[in-house]
Design a protein around this motif. Structure first.
Motif, PDB file in Angstrom:
ATOM      1  N   HIS A  11      19.520  41.858  17.025  1.00  0.00           N
ATOM      2  CA  HIS A  11      18.628  42.961  16.670  1.00  0.00           C
ATOM      3  C   HIS A  11      17.239  42.758  17.258  1.00  0.00           C
ATOM      4  CE1 HIS A  11      21.707  43.617  13.422  1.00  0.00           C
ATOM      5  NE2 HIS A  11      21.615  44.800  13.996  1.00  0.00           N
TER       6      HIS A  11
ATOM      7  N   TYR B 236      30.794  55.047  10.110  1.00  0.00           N
ATOM      8  CA  TYR B 236      29.665  54.806  11.021  1.00  0.00           C
ATOM      9  C   TYR B 236      29.529  55.915  12.060  1.00  0.00           C
ATOM     10  CZ  TYR B 236      27.095  51.788  14.440  1.00  0.00           C
ATOM     11  OH  TYR B 236      26.211  51.235  15.325  1.00  0.00           O
TER      12      TYR B 236
ATOM     13  N   ASP C 247      26.665  58.854  12.845  1.00  0.00           N
ATOM     14  CA  ASP C 247      25.998  58.901  14.150  1.00  0.00           C
ATOM     15  C   ASP C 247      26.068  60.301  14.767  1.00  0.00           C
ATOM     16  OD1 ASP C 247      24.517  56.933  15.478  1.00  0.00           O
ATOM     17  OD2 ASP C 247      26.241  55.591  15.521  1.00  0.00           O
TER      18      ASP C 247
ATOM     19  N   PHE D 229      29.637  54.497  21.547  1.00  0.00           N
ATOM     20  CA  PHE D 229      28.747  55.533  22.085  1.00  0.00           C
ATOM     21  C   PHE D 229      29.475  56.479  23.031  1.00  0.00           C
ATOM     22  CE2 PHE D 229      25.646  52.561  20.393  1.00  0.00           C
ATOM     23  CZ  PHE D 229      24.903  53.459  19.636  1.00  0.00           C
TER      24      PHE D 229
END
Ligand code: ARG
Length: 568
Positions: A135, A310, A314, A342
């Motif tokens: 992160h 999730y 998104d 993605f």
């Protein structure tokens, strides 16, 4: 200093009878000084013009010369199939130094007209888990991109897509109800939640009832159960407090902390839309979108128990952000291991007819590994940022104290040096590559490091102190003749091009690389050219160049989030 490119493009456009807009992208930066300041390769014209590149270059050079050269251009040469432009050094030095010395650390700051919006999503840690080194990469790369975009005139919306929703909260709620106590939690919230999480997983192995309870707890949370919600809010707010402390240490900010939970209310409408467009279907009780035709496997939108996932959150987030900002670009700064995720999002958006899908981009990055030293990995193989920062500070402190025992506030300096080492190491290669943290390497004052930038900046500051005079306007710019001076002037003028490359490729590496080049050129100049004790006009001109270099360096460092130091 972009107008020098405009000048070259205008000359070329006229000679070649092409539009200026076509000429501009042909401009190259030659690697050697004898090849001039800008070059145009004529090879691509050979076919249409039915002439050799050399002939083309020669013809155009003649035309350009016969028009009469502007003040900025000293001469135009032909070398091979290239047209080489040489700037007039005094005029160039004058334009550059006047610009930098007046704009200072805002040198090359530009604006887009009309402004364009970039949504940049970064950091996005999972709040119930400690902040990992992965992160950190997202945080650093994203913050850096946000600063550069802003500097180049974009309207930037910085979003932290906090992982604050999902089945793990069912586990945490269950664990807390069984084993938790408020006092321990208050003391070290994220660490404590992580311990609960780890314990849950250990006990779950022998107690399948826990799994069922956790699933129920999350389902209750999604249905708005008061008690579950209260616990969740409490976890979230204490974790956020700790996160904010970390962000302020790193100098990182956001415009919106819109975590996954933010989009929950928007999920029913989203699912309805996907249903109406015939994209989703039931499969074994779960709601899915089949992306096999796109070679992207299957995306699960909802589980059998109707809890969201999730990717569902998104999708809602992407649509919401486009409604809010009508962005030109939206970039997700997330590790490369989520690339399929993605691709699935963008593909579903496309299939659902959301035309903005092609404005979205996954800006992926590799992993950080640790060289010769093993970082403690606690449970679950994650390295925590907290531990890395502590280790770096400790190492930096011993280096700083050894190098300069009389330094005041060594602790403060060490903190800044360690930050520089870590943040710079992160962007020292193209982001997709893995980065190796070798403490001796990244903390070195001489290598290609953050501390090296700080050290050079401090050196420039002390030089300015030794010069002891106010800088006067330079009267004669032809005093710059040493190759080291000319090289430094040239590199300083190229700042804006490095920044543009950062934006074009979403690659902070180019800024780091540029600042290293600038710093190396500065150090060579510093070795080659005397300032104090030099004839006054030359000393003043050189000191002005030092001052200008410090401004560019300070500006670039601040875009990287690397603090400058006056002394180290
Ligand atoms: N919270 C996620 C993780 O830690 C990262 C979120 C990335 N952003 C997104 N829009 N999915 O893995």
């Amino acid at each position: 200093m972009k107008h020098y490119n405009d000048i070259v493009a205008t000359l070329l456009a006229k000679a070649a009878s092409i539009p200026v807009a076509q000429a501009l992208p042909l401009i190259e930066f030659p690697p050697k000084p004898e090849q001039g300041d800008r070059a145009i390769a004529c090879f691509s014209f050979a076919k249409t013009l039915q002439k050799s590149p050399q002939e083309i270059a020669a013809t155009w050079a003649d035309r350009i010369r016969s028009q009469g050269l502007p003040d900025e251009i000293a001469r135009v040469d032909v070398q091979g199939g290239y047209l080489n432009f040489f700037f007039s050094t005094p005029k160039f030095a004058q334009d550059l130094l006047t610009e930098v010395l007046s704009q200072k650390t805002s040198f090359a700051k530009t604006s887009i007209d009309p402004k364009q919006t970039a949504v940049i999503e970064y950091s996005s840690p999972n709040i119930a888990k400690p902040f990992s080194i992965g992160h950190l990469r997202s945080t650093n790369l994203g913050a850096c991109l946000s600063r550069v975009y802003t500097y180049l005139g974009w309207n930037v919306q910085r979003i932290n897509h906090l992982g604050d929703w999902g089945t793990q909260f069912g586990k945490l709620i269950t664990a807390y109800r069984k084993w938790g106590n408020a006092q321990d939690f208050d003391q070290d919230p994220i660490d404590y939640l992580f311990k609960l999480y780890v314990r849950f997983h250990e006990e779950e192995k022998d107690n399948p009832q826990l799994t069922i309870e956790a699933r129920e707890a999350f389902s209750m949370l999604e249905k708005g159960d008061e008690n579950a919600k209260e616990l969740w809010e409490w976890f979230r707010s204490l974790s956020l407090k700790e996160l904010h402390a970390l962000y302020s240490k790193l100098g990182v900010e956001f415009d919106h902390i819109w975590g996954e939970s933010f989009y929950i209310d928007q999920l029913p409408a989203l699912l309805q839309t996907l249903h109406d467009k015939n994209l989703s279907k039931l499969d074994d009780g779960a709601l899915i979108v089949d992306l096999k035709e796109q070679n992207l496997s299957v995306a699960v939108l909802q589980k059998g128990d109707e809890s969201s996932l999730y990717i569902t959150r998104d999708l809602a987030a992407a649509i919401y952000r486009f409604q809010e900002f009508a962005f030109t670009k939206m970039i997700y700064v997330v590790g490369s291991e989520q690339s399929l995720h993605f691709q699935q999002i963008f593909s579903i958006l496309q299939l659902a007819g959301y035309d903005f899908y092609d404005r979205c981009q996954h800006v992926a990055f590799g992993q950080i590994t640790f060289g010769n030293e093993k970082m403690s990995t606690r449970k679950g193989n994650v390295v925590f940022l907290k531990d890395v920062l502590a280790r770096a500070e400790e190492k930096a402190l011993s280096i700083v104290q050894e190098k300069n025992p009389d330094l005041e506030h060594p602790q403060v300096v060490a903190e800044k040096v360690s930050l520089a080492a870590i943040l710079f190491a992160d962007i020292s290669a193209k982001r997709i590559k893995n980065v190796k943290f070798d403490w001796d390497e990244i903390l070195s004052f001489e290598g290609e490091t953050g501390p090296y930038l700080q050290y050079s900046y401090a050196r420039a500051q002390s030089l300015m102190k030794k010069w002891e005079q106010d800088l006067r306007p330079i009267e004669d710019f032809s005093v710059f003749t040493d190759p080291a001076e000319l090289k430094l002037l040239k590199t300083a003028s190229q700042y804006v091009f490095a920044l543009e490359k950062v934006v074009q490729e979403n690659e902070p590496f180019y800024l780091g690389k540029y600042l290293l080049d600038l710093t190396k050129d500065f150090n060579r100049f510093y070795q080659a050219c005397r300032i104090v004790g030099e004839e006054d006009a030359i000393g003043n001109a050189r000191a002005s160049l030092v001052q200008a270099t410090s401004y560019v360096l300070a500006s670039g460092m601040s875009l990287l989030g690397i603090p400058t130091l006056e002394k180290m």
